[in-house]
Design a protein around this motif. Structure first.
Motif, PDB file in Angstrom:
ATOM      1  N   MET A   3       0.774  -1.232   0.000  1.00  0.00           N
ATOM      2  CA  MET A   3       0.000   0.000   0.000  1.00  0.00           C
ATOM      3  C   MET A   3       0.815   1.297   0.000  1.00  0.00           C
ATOM      4  O   MET A   3       0.427   2.271  -0.637  1.00  0.00           O
ATOM      5  N   PRO A   4       1.976   1.352   0.681  1.00  0.00           N
ATOM      6  CA  PRO A   4       2.773   2.591   0.631  1.00  0.00           C
ATOM      7  C   PRO A   4       3.284   2.932  -0.763  1.00  0.00           C
ATOM      8  O   PRO A   4       3.671   4.083  -1.023  1.00  0.00           O
ATOM      9  N   LEU A   5       3.286   1.950  -1.674  1.00  0.00           N
ATOM     10  CA  LEU A   5       3.765   2.203  -3.027  1.00  0.00           C
ATOM     11  C   LEU A   5       2.899   3.224  -3.751  1.00  0.00           C
ATOM     12  O   LEU A   5       3.347   3.856  -4.709  1.00  0.00           O
ATOM     13  N   ARG A   6       1.676   3.392  -3.291  1.00  0.00           N
ATOM     14  CA  ARG A   6       0.781   4.338  -3.939  1.00  0.00           C
ATOM     15  C   ARG A   6       1.314   5.772  -3.894  1.00  0.00           C
ATOM     16  O   ARG A   6       1.042   6.584  -4.778  1.00  0.00           O
ATOM     17  N   GLN A   7       2.080   6.061  -2.863  1.00  0.00           N
ATOM     18  CA  GLN A   7       2.626   7.402  -2.716  1.00  0.00           C
ATOM     19  C   GLN A   7       3.823   7.642  -3.640  1.00  0.00           C
ATOM     20  O   GLN A   7       4.201   8.787  -3.890  1.00  0.00           O
ATOM     21  N   ARG A   8       4.391   6.564  -4.166  1.00  0.00           N
ATOM     22  CA  ARG A   8       5.615   6.696  -4.960  1.00  0.00           C
ATOM     23  C   ARG A   8       5.419   6.384  -6.440  1.00  0.00           C
ATOM     24  O   ARG A   8       6.308   6.662  -7.246  1.00  0.00           O
TER      25      ARG A   8
END
Length: 280
Positions: free
Chosen positions: A176-181
């Motif tokens: 899920m944190p990949l969405r920011q990158r």
């Protein structure tokens, strides 16, 4: 599926008739999380249209129909079966399975991921580790998706439990944190792999359900039909008349059916690494 007269889960929270307290504009992050974990996907506009602007705490007690009573008992039994299966699989891996809660609701519901309307479909929220289902989806599954049968609904529940398994194993936290990158298009590729893995895990559960002699003739076909019916390509073609592959978030009908069946044949966590699979 053989389910009548069998044990149901104690982890069912009944919020039917309660509605959802809304937080209009309550944070894009929450809405994004909700969309990510919505079974059928959906766009923000549709979700926002289902937000309520009133507090429904004063609603009268919910009176369920006979069909709803039977459905609520059914989903409780299926949830209990997933608890039994995943507890044993985790035990063999040296892990402890933490049972999720299944929330029954009508209309709209508040979760740790935001507020959702029933048109968004069943979903799992990692923030509170709960599954959310409006039982009217069973009729929609039969009527709009031409996916009848109790094991079609069992597949839906098992898929959402699959997301819970991903949360417990740390997969959700990594993805899920990949969405920011990443761009939306690039992140969607990860979402497809994420959802296909949940389909695989649903198949793993179905494998063990078969081993427990719970499946009846035609059950596997019902699940495969449901997996195919909710593929991105099928849904988009039905809604728009054409498909936009770069917007896929759950996988094609063929992919969803294939990964469920792969899990069904395997029966274990091995073979479910969709993130490193060359051919989805």
């Amino acid at each position: 599926m053989q389910w009548k007269g069998r044990r149901g889960s104690s982890n069912v929270e009944d919020r039917r008739g309660m509605g959802g307290k809304t937080i209009i504009g309550g944070g894009l992050g929450g809405l994004v999380l909700l969309l990510i974990f919505t079974f059928l996907g959906g766009d923000p506009g549709e979700l926002l249209n289902n937000l309520q602007t009133t507090d429904s705490d004063n609603s009268v007690p919910y009176e369920e129909t006979e069909q709803e009573r039977e459905l609520s008992q059914f989903v409780s039994v299926v949830l209990a079966d997933t608890e039994e299966v995943w507890t044993e699989i985790f035990r063999k891996e040296g892990l402890v399975y933490e049972e999720p809660t299944l929330v029954l609701y009508t209309g709209s519901v508040q979760s740790a991921c935001g507020v959702s309307g029933s048109s968004a479909g069943p979903f799992y929220c990692p923030g509170d580790q709960k599954l959310y289902i409006d039982l009217s989806f069973y009729d929609e599954l039969q009527r709009n998706f031409q996916a009848p049968g109790d094991f079609a609904m069992a597949y839906v529940i098992a898929h959402e439990v699959g997301h819970h398994v991903q949360t417990l194993l740390g997969t959700s936290e990594k993805i899920m944190p990949l969405r920011q990158r990443l761009s939306e298009e690039e992140f969607n590729k990860y979402l497809v792999r994420f959802e296909l893995q949940a389909d695989y895990l649903a198949g793993v559960w179905a494998h063990h359900a078969q081993g427990m002699n719970l499946l009846e003739e035609g059950d596997l076909e019902e699940a495969l039909n449901a997996a195919s019916a909710v593929g991105d390509d099928t849904i988009q073609k039905k809604a728009r008349g054409y498909v936009v592959p770069e917007s896929f978030t759950h996988g094609t009908s063929e992919q969803r059916k294939r990964w469920f069946y792969k899990g069904f044949r395997s029966g274990n966590l091995d073979g479910g690494d969709t993130f490193n699979a060359r051919d989805l």
